[in-house]
Design a protein around this motif. Structure first.
Motif, short mmCIF file in Angstrom:
data_model
loop_
_atom_site.label_atom_id
_atom_site.label_comp_id
_atom_site.label_asym_id
_atom_site.label_seq_id
_atom_site.Cartn_x
_atom_site.Cartn_y
_atom_site.Cartn_z
N ILE A 266 0.86 -1.18 0.00
CA ILE A 266 0.00 0.00 0.00
C ILE A 266 0.89 1.23 0.00
O ILE A 266 1.68 1.45 0.93
CB ILE A 266 -0.91 0.01 1.25
CG1 ILE A 266 -1.74 -1.29 1.28
CG2 ILE A 266 -1.80 1.24 1.26
CD1 ILE A 266 -2.36 -1.54 2.63
N LYS A 267 0.80 2.01 -1.08
CA LYS A 267 1.67 3.18 -1.18
C LYS A 267 0.94 4.42 -0.69
O LYS A 267 -0.21 4.67 -1.07
CB LYS A 267 2.12 3.37 -2.61
CG LYS A 267 3.04 2.25 -3.06
CD LYS A 267 3.83 2.61 -4.27
CE LYS A 267 4.92 1.57 -4.46
NZ LYS A 267 5.67 1.82 -5.68
N CYS A 268 1.66 5.17 0.14
CA CYS A 268 1.03 6.36 0.71
C CYS A 268 1.83 7.59 0.36
O CYS A 268 3.05 7.53 0.19
CB CYS A 268 0.99 6.26 2.23
SG CYS A 268 0.36 4.68 2.79
N SER A 269 1.14 8.72 0.29
CA SER A 269 1.81 9.98 0.05
C SER A 269 1.42 10.92 1.18
O SER A 269 0.27 11.32 1.31
CB SER A 269 1.35 10.53 -1.31
OG SER A 269 2.04 11.70 -1.60
N GLY A 270 2.36 11.25 2.03
CA GLY A 270 2.09 12.10 3.18
C GLY A 270 1.44 11.31 4.30
O GLY A 270 1.27 10.08 4.22
N GLY A 271 1.07 12.01 5.39
CA GLY A 271 0.47 11.33 6.53
C GLY A 271 1.50 10.70 7.42
O GLY A 271 2.61 10.41 6.97
N LYS A 272 1.16 10.54 8.69
CA LYS A 272 2.19 10.09 9.62
C LYS A 272 1.94 8.71 10.18
O LYS A 272 2.87 8.02 10.56
CB LYS A 272 2.30 11.08 10.78
CG LYS A 272 3.18 12.26 10.39
CD LYS A 272 3.57 13.07 11.60
CE LYS A 272 4.59 14.13 11.21
NZ LYS A 272 4.56 15.27 12.13
N HIS A 273 0.67 8.28 10.26
CA HIS A 273 0.40 7.01 10.92
C HIS A 273 -0.23 6.03 9.96
O HIS A 273 -1.18 5.35 10.29
CB HIS A 273 -0.50 7.23 12.13
CG HIS A 273 0.05 8.27 13.06
ND1 HIS A 273 1.20 8.05 13.81
CD2 HIS A 273 -0.34 9.52 13.33
CE1 HIS A 273 1.46 9.14 14.51
NE2 HIS A 273 0.54 10.06 14.23
N ASN A 274 0.29 5.96 8.77
CA ASN A 274 -0.31 5.12 7.74
C ASN A 274 -0.38 3.66 8.16
O ASN A 274 -1.38 2.98 7.93
CB ASN A 274 0.45 5.27 6.44
CG ASN A 274 0.35 6.68 5.90
OD1 ASN A 274 -0.75 7.25 5.88
ND2 ASN A 274 1.47 7.27 5.53
N ILE A 275 0.68 3.17 8.80
CA ILE A 275 0.70 1.75 9.18
C ILE A 275 -0.39 1.46 10.21
O ILE A 275 -1.01 0.39 10.19
CB ILE A 275 2.10 1.33 9.67
CG1 ILE A 275 2.15 -0.21 9.86
CG2 ILE A 275 2.48 2.03 10.96
CD1 ILE A 275 3.52 -0.77 10.01
#
Ligand code: ATP
Ligand code: MG
Lengths: 315, 385
Positions: A266-275
């Motif tokens: 899962i690719k994320c752009s920005g954000g701090k608590h994606n996991i």
């Protein structure tokens, strides 16, 4: 005196129809550890060879130490050290004699040369192997001999063309540490590789190239900042239904989801608590998974995003 | 200097090959020299003593003097045998020759009729040939003396005193019966080009090829040593090794030519071989111009083809006189041919001025090699950029 050590301007090099270098430019400042990163066949060695006047080029200009480089500029060549991609040593001469030969192409004074050769051998960790012939050396030691031969004359600019190809991780680390030491002691370094980890570890400035063209340049962090991806969450999970992938896309900051070989990326752009978001979602849906972890982007992701292909084939 | 030193070190790493080739050449030299060795020559024509049986039917002064002369050197037995027995004794080598001096031998001689002594000996054997020669030269000597007006006794005395027969016969024998139509000088020096070519090709060529390997060449080209300096060092290295090979081979061969040492002939032969060595070195430059074809792997084949091919076609292994016209026509384009021609003429006593044409032909080959080599190298360089 300017502090620019190497200046390549709009360099064009053709091999028959193939354009190996396409309007390629770069600048390297004094004291820099400059990384030239690109996949196989991207034109790294061609760049180096043009720089050294080993190859004639079709267009462009090359300046080293602020002066135009031509095959006859022995004064410029004297200040450069090269560790070539292919090991270039004499099989008939032993480790010491080889180092002495190549050092002697630059240093005439006997006493000084003797000292330099000893230092180079010590640097490359070859002191115990002085009397060994190249045929008796392991691949890693042979590479180290190649390095000793290239740097013995204490050049100001040292070019390493993939010096760690076919070297075990242990030796590879030794070599990289050694190069870092040379850089610290004032030498300007050009380091080409298709291993992003090496370049990241060593180089203050990185230029990514592909098919003879410059793709991007900057520090490792700068390069990574250029792309959308900031974090990838990876989940090892079995028998995931494909319809569910769209659900993951709805999570915050997520822009790409892939599922292959029981691995969900899962690719994320920005954000701090994606996991955390992902883990909570899996919890909520009561899906069992083996492992979950988060990866920061690598230069490979940079390359992938810009060119649409992997930096190197998966080994 | 660095390149030159490395060149010498690399060449030295081929010391085993040098020793093997030098050993082969030394062996060949020994073999050739032994065919001409003095002891063997004497065995054939010299003071060898034979067992001779003489049946003197004449019992005259001349026949007795003649027998006396034979006794000086041989074991002579005076008996008459039945013809059958003679054949057997000769066959079982109980005696080497059987000579019958017929009745009226001296008379006929007095009438100045041609002297004829019946000798029964195995003519194919060295002994037979030798004894026959001694015999006829003695009798001819006597007859010649008598013609000057001397009496028979005086003629016999004079002949025996003034002529050293063994020497006379030896000289004649050397000219008439030798299967070696060429002198030791010629034969020993003839195959040296083969030695020069193989030794130089198997030591200098691989070293030059190492330096022209792409990786090593590039590595040297990017250094602070100019191309010109490097090439001069390589040529100097090649020349030094070649010169040492020339000196060693010529000096070694000279050990077997003690009679000719420091004569004009010897010096000219040295010059001939020296020129050939130079030409071989230029041939190296031509061959190494093809290094881009990856001939490194084929260097042994090249060495053999050139060494053997040039030697056969140029008359090094087979004397020029035996070569067919076709081979000779091809050979004329090779330095080996002109070396062999020069050597033959030097052996015959031709002076320097007479050899100029041959030397020029040898050198011409070298110039062509050099020009071609440089042309190919520079064409190659231009094609690269
Ligand atoms: N002598 C040559 N003749 C023709 N094409 C060549 C020659 N040398 C290189 N090339 C081509 O030029 C391109 C660039 O080659 P180059 O060796 O510079 O790549 P590289 O980045 O050093 O690759 P690698 O990581 O494999 O060393 C390649 O496509 C290669 O096939
Ligand atoms: Mg390369």
């Amino acid at each position: 005196m300017s502090d620019t050590v190497v200046e390549i301007d709009h360099l064009v090099k053709r091999y028959k129809e193939l354009i190996a270098l396409d309007n390629f430019s770069l600048r390297i400042e004094k004291g820099e550890a400059f990384g030239l990163l690109g996949p196989n066949g991207s034109g790294k060695t061609t760049t180096i060879n043009c720089l050294l006047s080993l190859l004639a080029y079709d267009n462009g200009e090359i300046k080293i130490f602020g002066e135009r480089m031509t095959p006859n500029r022995l004064d410029i060549k004297k200040r450069i050290g090269v560790v070539s991609q292919n090991v270039a040593v004499f099989n008939e001469l032993n480790v010491y004699e080889n180092t002495d030969y190549f050092c002697g192409l630059y240093i005439k004074e006997k006493e000084k040369r003797k000292q330099y050769v000893e230092e180079a051998l010590e640097f490359a960790g070859l002191l115990e192997f002085k009397k060994f012939y190249p045929k008796k050396l392991s691949g890693g030691l042979l590479r180290r001999l190649n390095i000793a031969c290239g740097i013995a004359h204490k050049p100001e600019l040292i070019i390493f063309d993939e010096p760690t190809v076919a070297v075990d991780p242990q030796s590879r680390n030794n070599i990289l540490e050694g190069i870092a030491k040379l850089n610290e002691s004032g030498a300007t370094i050009i380091y080409t590789s298709h291993y992003m980890e090496e370049v990241e570890q060593l180089c203050s400035n990185i230029l990514i190239m592909d098919r003879g063209k410059r793709i991007a340049e900057g520090t490792s962090d700068e390069l990574k900042a250029m792309i959308k991806n900031t974090e990838s969450v990876i989940v090892h999970i079995r028998n995931l239904e494909h319809e569910l992938l769209d659900e993951f896309m709805k999570l915050p900051h997520v822009y790409d989801v892939k599922y292959m070989n029981d691995t969900l990326t899962i690719k994320c752009s920005g954000g701090k608590h994606n996991i955390v978001h992902v883990a909570e979602y899996l919890e909520k849906k009561q899906m069992n998974y083996d492992r979950i972890y988060s990866e920061l982007p690598s230069l490979n992701d940079v390359f992938l995003e810009i060119t649409g292909k992997e930096l190197r084939d998966k080994e | 200097m660095q390149v030159f030193k490395a060149f010498c070190k690399l060449a030295w790493s081929y010391k085993i090959a040098i020793c093997i080739y030098f050993g082969i050449c030394a062996f060949m030299t020994f073999m050739v020299a032994s065919q001409y060795s003095d002891t063997k020559k004497e065995e054939k024509y010299g003071n060898e003593s034979y067992h001779i049986t003489v049946a003197d039917e004449d019992k005259s002064a001349l026949s007795k003097a003649f027998i006396g002369f034979l006794k000086k050197q041989h074991t002579v037995e005076e008996t008459a045998y039945e013809p059958e027995l003679v054949k057997d004794l000769l066959y079982y080598q109980e005696m080497s020759a059987y000579i019958t001096i017929p009745k009226g031998f001296e008379e006929k001689h007095r009438d100045s009729e041609p002297l004829k002594v019946e000798s029964l000996s195995d003519k194919g054997q060295a002994a037979g040939v030798f004894i026959n020669m001694q015999l006829s030269s003695y009798l001819e000597g006597v007859a010649r003396m008598e013609k000057t007006g001397l009496s028979l006794e005086e003629a016999i005395k004079e002949t025996e005193e003034t002529n050293d027969f063994s020497k006379f016969v030896k000289l004649e024998g050397k000219e008439n019966t030798s299967s070696n139509t060429h002198s030791k000088f010629y034969s020993l020096l003839l195959f040296l080009p083969y030695a020069v070519m193989t030794i130089i090709l198997s030591t200098v060529l691989p070293v030059i090829l190492i330096f022209s390997q792409k990786d090593i060449k590039d590595r040297t080209d990017i250094s602070a040593v100019s191309n010109v300096t490097k090439n001069i060092a390589l040529v100097a290295g090649g020349a030094l090794v070649s010169f040492i090979v020339f000196l060693a081979l010529f000096a070694f061969t000279s050990l077997f030519l003690t009679d000719d040492l420091f004569t004009g002939k010897w010096l000219l032969a040295a010059l001939n071989l020296f020129i050939f060595t130079i030409v071989t070195t230029t041939l190296l430059i031509l061959i190494s111009a093809f290094s881009f074809l990856g001939i490194q792997k084929a260097k042994d084949v090249i060495t053999n083809i050139i060494g053997l091919g040039f030697s056969f076609l140029g008359g090094i292994f087979v004397p020029l006189s035996i070569l067919g016209d076709g081979v000779k026509a091809v050979g004329k384009f090779l330095p080996t041919y002109w070396y062999a021609v020069s050597l033959e003429q030097i052996d015959k006593g031709v002076r320097f001025s007479g050899l100029l044409k041959n030397f020029s032909m040898e050198l011409l080959f070298g110039v062509v090699c050099l020009a071609l080599g440089i042309a190919i190298s520079s064409a190659r360089k231009n094609a690269m950029s």
